[in-house]
Write a protein that holds these residues in place. Structure first.
Motif, PDB file in Angstrom:
ATOM      1  N   LEU A  23      -6.186   7.706  -6.362  1.00 25.37           N
ATOM      2  CA  LEU A  23      -6.834   6.987  -5.272  1.00 25.37           C
ATOM      3  C   LEU A  23      -7.864   6.000  -5.824  1.00 25.37           C
ATOM      4  O   LEU A  23      -7.963   4.858  -5.367  1.00 25.37           O
ATOM      5  CB  LEU A  23      -7.510   7.971  -4.323  1.00 25.37           C
ATOM      6  CG  LEU A  23      -6.591   8.812  -3.435  1.00 25.37           C
ATOM      7  CD1 LEU A  23      -7.294  10.086  -2.974  1.00 25.37           C
ATOM      8  CD2 LEU A  23      -6.140   8.004  -2.218  1.00 25.37           C
ATOM      9  N   SER A  24      -8.624   6.435  -6.815  1.00 26.35           N
ATOM     10  CA  SER A  24      -9.671   5.584  -7.388  1.00 26.35           C
ATOM     11  C   SER A  24      -9.102   4.362  -8.088  1.00 26.35           C
ATOM     12  O   SER A  24      -9.789   3.347  -8.246  1.00 26.35           O
ATOM     13  CB  SER A  24     -10.527   6.393  -8.369  1.00 26.35           C
ATOM     14  OG  SER A  24     -11.167   7.480  -7.707  1.00 26.35           O
TER      15      SER A  24
ATOM     16  N   THR B 192       1.183   4.946  -9.779  1.00 19.38           N
ATOM     17  CA  THR B 192      -0.075   4.764 -10.517  1.00 19.38           C
ATOM     18  C   THR B 192      -1.271   4.668  -9.583  1.00 19.38           C
ATOM     19  O   THR B 192      -2.405   4.932  -9.997  1.00 19.38           O
ATOM     20  CB  THR B 192      -0.016   3.499 -11.384  1.00 19.38           C
ATOM     21  OG1 THR B 192       0.291   2.368 -10.541  1.00 19.38           O
ATOM     22  CG2 THR B 192       1.055   3.629 -12.452  1.00 19.38           C
ATOM     23  N   THR B 193      -1.021   4.270  -8.345  1.00 20.55           N
ATOM     24  CA  THR B 193      -2.097   4.216  -7.357  1.00 20.55           C
ATOM     25  C   THR B 193      -1.626   4.800  -6.032  1.00 20.55           C
ATOM     26  O   THR B 193      -0.438   4.725  -5.693  1.00 20.55           O
ATOM     27  CB  THR B 193      -2.571   2.768  -7.093  1.00 20.55           C
ATOM     28  OG1 THR B 193      -1.474   1.999  -6.587  1.00 20.55           O
ATOM     29  CG2 THR B 193      -3.120   2.124  -8.359  1.00 20.55           C
ATOM     30  N   VAL B 194      -2.564   5.376  -5.301  1.00 18.05           N
ATOM     31  CA  VAL B 194      -2.356   5.777  -3.906  1.00 18.05           C
ATOM     32  C   VAL B 194      -3.479   5.136  -3.110  1.00 18.05           C
ATOM     33  O   VAL B 194      -4.654   5.287  -3.442  1.00 18.05           O
ATOM     34  CB  VAL B 194      -2.367   7.309  -3.744  1.00 18.05           C
ATOM     35  CG1 VAL B 194      -2.384   7.691  -2.268  1.00 18.05           C
ATOM     36  CG2 VAL B 194      -1.152   7.935  -4.418  1.00 18.05           C
ATOM     37  N   ASP B 195      -3.109   4.408  -2.059  1.00 19.99           N
ATOM     38  CA  ASP B 195      -4.096   3.672  -1.274  1.00 19.99           C
ATOM     39  C   ASP B 195      -4.628   4.465  -0.087  1.00 19.99           C
ATOM     40  O   ASP B 195      -5.739   4.193   0.390  1.00 19.99           O
ATOM     41  CB  ASP B 195      -3.468   2.378  -0.752  1.00 19.99           C
ATOM     42  CG  ASP B 195      -2.979   1.490  -1.876  1.00 19.99           C
ATOM     43  OD1 ASP B 195      -3.789   0.700  -2.399  1.00 19.99           O
ATOM     44  OD2 ASP B 195      -1.792   1.601  -2.245  1.00 19.99           O
ATOM     45  N   LEU B 196      -3.843   5.421   0.384  1.00 17.61           N
ATOM     46  CA  LEU B 196      -4.230   6.159   1.591  1.00 17.61           C
ATOM     47  C   LEU B 196      -3.680   7.571   1.527  1.00 17.61           C
ATOM     48  O   LEU B 196      -2.498   7.773   1.257  1.00 17.61           O
ATOM     49  CB  LEU B 196      -3.682   5.438   2.826  1.00 17.61           C
ATOM     50  CG  LEU B 196      -3.875   6.135   4.178  1.00 17.61           C
ATOM     51  CD1 LEU B 196      -5.356   6.274   4.519  1.00 17.61           C
ATOM     52  CD2 LEU B 196      -3.144   5.354   5.273  1.00 17.61           C
TER      53      LEU B 196
ATOM     54  N   ARG C 105       0.834  -1.202   0.000  1.00 13.61           N
ATOM     55  CA  ARG C 105       0.000   0.000   0.000  1.00 13.61           C
ATOM     56  C   ARG C 105       0.873   1.257   0.000  1.00 13.61           C
ATOM     57  O   ARG C 105       1.912   1.311   0.668  1.00 13.61           O
ATOM     58  CB  ARG C 105      -0.922   0.032   1.214  1.00 13.61           C
ATOM     59  CG  ARG C 105      -1.974  -1.066   1.183  1.00 13.61           C
ATOM     60  CD  ARG C 105      -2.775  -1.135   2.476  1.00 13.61           C
ATOM     61  NE  ARG C 105      -3.552   0.075   2.726  1.00 13.61           N
ATOM     62  CZ  ARG C 105      -4.731   0.354   2.165  1.00 13.61           C
ATOM     63  NH1 ARG C 105      -5.263  -0.486   1.288  1.00 13.61           N
ATOM     64  NH2 ARG C 105      -5.378   1.456   2.456  1.00 13.61           N
ATOM     65  N   VAL C 106       0.453   2.266  -0.761  1.00 16.32           N
ATOM     66  CA  VAL C 106       1.125   3.566  -0.796  1.00 16.32           C
ATOM     67  C   VAL C 106       0.311   4.536   0.051  1.00 16.32           C
ATOM     68  O   VAL C 106      -0.881   4.739  -0.202  1.00 16.32           O
ATOM     69  CB  VAL C 106       1.255   4.092  -2.237  1.00 16.32           C
ATOM     70  CG1 VAL C 106       1.852   5.498  -2.235  1.00 16.32           C
ATOM     71  CG2 VAL C 106       2.094   3.149  -3.077  1.00 16.32           C
TER      72      VAL C 106
END
Length: 301
Positions: free
Chosen positions: A133-134, A87-91, A15-16
């Motif tokens: 985030l999405s 490419t993604t951020v989880d939090l 998780r990022v």
């Protein structure tokens, strides 16, 4: 939730997590615990030298990036660079904040500084990172409120406190605005069936470097709290638990608000907190959202 501690944080590997204001206080503890449980933690900080020192102390999978929430240009630059690299951020933990004393001050964009830093900068940051985030499986946005929001009132004819400025009430208004933002964000996310949830937390009265400033101008009780903080406040580790639960608890739902359980929500174990009267009004939240879009130039949902 009874007796919840940071040792109950689930495995965060893969998780990022972005934490604003991570060089001291609540942000430092939040970043430390997330890294301890395996997250890749982005320290979003104004002072990168201080951030580098914190990263060395925390260890683990940590990176430092410059972010000044009082500058919309800095927010846009931070978001663009982060999106290019992740490419993604989880939090996203919207933790950073300022408490001012003395005369009114403004941000780089001419906005009242406490509102600009505590709410508007985070509003812009969240909007600019929303697609990232999405793209995550189950992302969260956690925004940091305060018990001071409960007595605050937003005057939309003087949102920048130009006519009537007092530092302590302006701080309370900035935290009311943050609370309204977090709740309205969750309503809008649910309306679009987004996988992202928005959650809120407050630390009660916690021994950070902001606590004396937040309370010393709030009448006799405030001065007592500011001068005798060790007697009525809790440790920063305990005060961080509400936002850590909001950020990592497996059963957390969008729109929940966490804080301490005892003495008027000033300290104690983590429970669901009570919202102030104005924070519960969706019409006020919608009006603030429109104003925030105009003030920041960031439009989403």
């Amino acid at each position: 939730m009874t007796g919840w501690t940071a040792d109950q944080i689930p495995d965060q590997r893969g998780r990022v997590a972005v934490v604003t204001g991570a060089t001291s206080g609540l942000g430092l503890v939040t970043a430390t615990e997330l890294a301890r449980h395996g997250a890749h933690v982005v320290l979003a900080v104004r002072n990168t030298a201080a951030g580098d020192e914190v990263a060395r102390r925390i260890g683990g999978d940590v990176e430092v990036r410059e972010l000044d929430l009082a500058s919309l240009g800095s927010v846009r630059e931070f978001a663009a660079k982060l999106r290019a690299d992740h490419t993604t951020v989880d939090l996203l933990v919207n933790n950073a904040g300022v408490v001012l004393l003395g005369p009114r001050r403004t941000s780089a964009d001419g906005l009242e500084l406490q509102l600009a830093t505590n709410m508007l900068g985070h509003f812009a940051l969240t909007g600019l990172l929303l697609d990232t985030l999405s793209a995550a499986t189950s992302a969260r946005v956690v925004s940091l409120s305060s018990i001071t929001h409960k007595r605050a009132h937003l005057d939309f004819d003087d949102l920048m406190s130009e006519r009537d400025y007092r530092a302590s009430p302006a701080y309370g208004r900035s935290k009311l605005a943050t609370t309204l933002f977090g709740l309205e964000l969750d309503r809008r996310l649910r309306a679009t069936s987004s996988p992202v949830i928005s959650v809120l937390a407050h630390p009660g009265l916690t021994r950070t470097n902001l606590t004396p400033r937040a309370w010393e101008h709030r009448g006799r009780l405030g001065r007592v709290i500011a001068r005798g903080g060790l007697l009525v406040t809790q440790s920063v580790e305990q005060g961080t638990l509400p936002q850590l639960l909001a950020a990592t608890g497996p059963d957390v739902r969008g729109g929940q608000f966490f804080g301490p359980s005892g003495l008027g929500e000033t300290r104690g174990r983590v429970v669901e907190a009570r919202l102030g009267p104005e924070a519960r009004d969706p019409a006020v939240a919608r009006r603030l959202w429109t104003a925030a879009e105009e003030l920041t130039g960031v439009r989403y949902l």
